[in-house]
Design an enzyme around this catalytic site. Structure first.
Site, mmCIF file in Angstrom:
data_model
loop_
_atom_site.group_PDB
_atom_site.id
_atom_site.type_symbol
_atom_site.label_atom_id
_atom_site.label_comp_id
_atom_site.label_asym_id
_atom_site.label_seq_id
_atom_site.Cartn_x
_atom_site.Cartn_y
_atom_site.Cartn_z
ATOM 1 C CB THR A 299 -3.484 1.649 -0.683
ATOM 2 O OG1 THR A 299 -2.307 2.083 -1.362
ATOM 3 C CG2 THR A 299 -3.064 1.157 0.693
ATOM 4 C CG ASP A 300 -0.481 0.618 -5.186
ATOM 5 O OD1 ASP A 300 -0.510 1.457 -4.249
ATOM 6 O OD2 ASP A 300 -0.055 0.905 -6.328
ATOM 7 C CD GLU A 301 1.300 4.149 -0.531
ATOM 8 O OE1 GLU A 301 1.813 4.187 0.596
ATOM 9 O OE2 GLU A 301 1.115 5.160 -1.231
ATOM 10 C CE1 TYR B 252 -3.255 5.330 3.775
ATOM 11 C CE2 TYR B 252 -1.519 4.677 2.240
ATOM 12 C CZ TYR B 252 -2.866 4.886 2.524
ATOM 13 O OH TYR B 252 -3.816 4.642 1.562
ATOM 14 C CE LYS C 250 -6.509 1.884 3.332
ATOM 15 N NZ LYS C 250 -7.907 2.403 3.486
#
Ligand code: NAD
Ligand code: TDX
Length: 334
Positions: free
Chosen positions: A123-125, A150, A154
């Site tokens: 993810t870009d998060e 989260y 990741k």
């Protein structure tokens, strides 16, 4: 002819990917390993259920025996399985560390012994947040700075994949993509929650001031990007994948939905903000464009309308999931 092991293929993106892949590569076979948590739903895969090239095994990626056996039968692993919801990670982070970090480790350890290719969906998060008033975008060189349990889990999984590449020579690719939208997304996530709330005569719930920007990517564009990477990506490389929504903020998305559903803006309710809420995500997808020729094809506004129509026509799919999704928000006060 390849044998794919897909993890988490009963979730939102994984199920779209399996349907997409079998339609584009009918000679390939797919085994889907999914624990069927609250987020996994075999109904997402109704259209491939009778395809002889598709098989499903209910099981956990933490289970070394099952993982070892399935990896032993595969040519390539495409790893979607994760706890994926930021709000749930705030209420209960442990499952995120277990599945996203330890589960990825179990897979990597099995894959390194077999010497097959591992594709990791991320993810870009992991990059944290960009400022609202800047034109900056995330690139493959942006340092990691995750803010939620989260995104931290990741990020840890991405680091493990690269460490297995550097240490054991694991062949891998990673894609870090932005927020997906489209059919079969669980009604706990923003766009489906808004559509299903409005269908029930309820308000849309906008966190904080609503000036939070996401880079919306249609799930089929994401599947096409993974396809491009699996076909022609370079081993050991990371590719960022983003959409066409041009810095639209959550409040603007809510207004667009209301407009498309012929409802007035008094249906917007501002609720408590998310702790550690990232202000803005924006993805520079020029590497995958330049190296592999991929670009998004699904415009945000048009496919938002298609998504509204899909939810309106598929109430039987989302209705059984809706009550549990809203119970989560009773707990978080949102
Ligand atoms: P999802 O929550 O809809 O689906 C996750 C799937 O994984 C479910 O079917 C669930 O049953 C399964 N699963 C969870 N824990 C498992 C375990 N321990 N063992 C086996 N299966 C397990 O998630 P999604 O939105 O489809 O996301 C898929 C992947 O894409 C995730 O890795 C996520 O981090 C990443 N991602 C998602 C988005 C997005 O916008 N949804 C954006 C960027 C990256
Ligand atoms: O009711 C809501 N109101 C609201 O304002 C909900 C559910 C969300 N929001 C906001 C929070 C975010 O700014 O909308 C934005 C999107 O929220 P989510 O759908 O929960 O997505 P996000 O937190 O951005 O994370 C998603 O995209 C990146 C996926 O869940 C992650 O798995 C992925 O990595």
């Amino acid at each position: 002819m390849s044998k794919l092991l897909v993890t988490g293929g009963a979730g939102f993106i994984g199920s779209n990917f399996i349907s997409y892949w079998l339609s584009q590569h009918p000679e390939d076979s797919i085994t889907n390993l999914d624990a069927l948590t609250y987020a996994g739903n075999e109904a997402n895969l109704a259209d491939v259920q009778d395809n002889s090239k598709y098989s499903f095994l209910k099981g956990n990626i933490l289970d070394k025996e099952i993982v070892g056996r399935l990896v032993g039968e595969a040519d390539i692993v495409v790893h979607f399985a994760a706890e994926s919801h930021v709000d749930r990670s705030i209420l209960g982070p442990e499952a995120f560390v277990e599945t996203n970090v330890k589960g990825t480790f179990v897979l990597l350890d099995a894959v390194r012994q077999r010497k097959i290719h591992f594709h990791h969906i991320s993810t870009d998060e992991v990059f944290g947040a960009l400022a609202l008033d800047s034109a900056e975008k995330f690139t493959e060189a942006t340092p990691y700075y995750p803010h939620s349990p989260y995104s931290a889990s990741k990020a840890a999984s991405d680091h493990l994949v690269r460490a297995y590449g550097d240490t054991y020579g694991l062949a891998y690719t990673i894609t870090n993509c932005s927020n997906n939208f489209g059919p079969y997304q669980h009604p706990e996530k923003f766009i489906p929650r808004m559509i299903t709330n409005l269908s029930d005569g309820q308000p849309v719930k906008v966190y904080g001031d609503g000036k939070y920007v996401r880079d919306w990517l249609h799930v089929l564009d994401h599947c096409r990007a993974i396809d491009a990477v699996l076909q022609s990506g370079k081993s050991g490389e990371t590719y960022l994948v983003g959409g066409m929504s041009n810095d639209v903020n959550n409040l603007e998305v809510a207004k667009l939905l209301l407009q498309h559903m012929n409802l007035s803006e008094d249906k917007i309710e501002f609720v408590k903000d998310r702790p550690g809420h990232d202000r803005r995500y924006a993805v520079d997808w020029s590497r995958i464009n330049k190296d592999l020729g991929w670009e998004p094809e699904h415009s945000f506004e048009e496919w938002l309308k298609e998504t509204i129509t899909w939810y309106q026509q598929n109430e039987a799919w989302w209705r059984p999931l809706k009550e549990e999704a809203e119970q989560l928000y009773v707990k978080s006060g949102q």
